[in-house]
Design an enzyme around this catalytic site. Sequence first.
Site, short mmCIF file in Angstrom:
data_model
loop_
_atom_site.label_atom_id
_atom_site.label_comp_id
_atom_site.label_asym_id
_atom_site.label_seq_id
_atom_site.Cartn_x
_atom_site.Cartn_y
_atom_site.Cartn_z
N CYS A 2 -47.30 98.26 -82.93
CA CYS A 2 -47.79 98.40 -84.30
C CYS A 2 -48.86 99.47 -84.26
O CYS A 2 -49.94 99.26 -83.70
CB CYS A 2 -48.36 97.08 -84.82
N GLU A 105 -43.11 101.09 -89.22
CA GLU A 105 -42.42 101.38 -87.96
C GLU A 105 -41.44 102.52 -88.23
O GLU A 105 -40.92 102.65 -89.34
CB GLU A 105 -41.71 100.13 -87.42
#
Length: 233
Positions: A2, A105
């Site tokens: 992340c 992402e």
Amino acid sequence: MCGRYSLAGPSPAELRERFPLGESVELRRRFNVCPGDDVATVTTDREGAPRGELLRWGLVPHWAKDPSTGFKMINARAETVAEKPAYRDALRTHRCLVVADGFYEWQARPGRPKLPWHATRADHAPFAFAGLWSTWRGPDGEELRTCTIVTTQANSVLREVHDRMPVMLPGPDAEQAWLDHGTPAPVLQELLAPLPDAMTSRRAVGPAVSDARYDGPECLADAIDAEEQASLF
């Protein structure tokens, strides 16, 4: 991993009602939170009482020689967090909530630029990542408080985008257990699980978020709209 996330939807008042952030923590809309930024978190004091705090994203262990270590420690893997020297002490005594409403992402596409996705709860409510925090003190007495976000294997909703995802705690009970100093280690490990598929949503967004210097609403523009606009120029 992340590496970017958002806190763009809820108002400060809504966030303070949902999380024990207190009134002293500055809250503002963030569309593109990046490593090295100061981020809204909930930590605990020595007695275990929750408190709101701004921490720098990128954990600097207390034994680090300099704070640049933090840029390598924005995430901690759930599978090894209890073993790695940089994280195991924090797992025992310095757990925190990192407040967010989504994360980004990038999906690899052969022959084409990577496609950014914005992942959220299915109900689009704000949530907390499972985090760890640490205090580093420099030789001149400076104090730096930092955090990392724990990651786990991706659920089936996100797996084709990336094989990892941050631990999105499913609700207040899990958040309280994560913060509680008395929670047993096996229970902590059980909390470090992917968010259930039914609670997860994703949406392709445009290229604006790929610029770490930009923190505006275009980060959340739909991918199709963004590509159409780009084709006009």
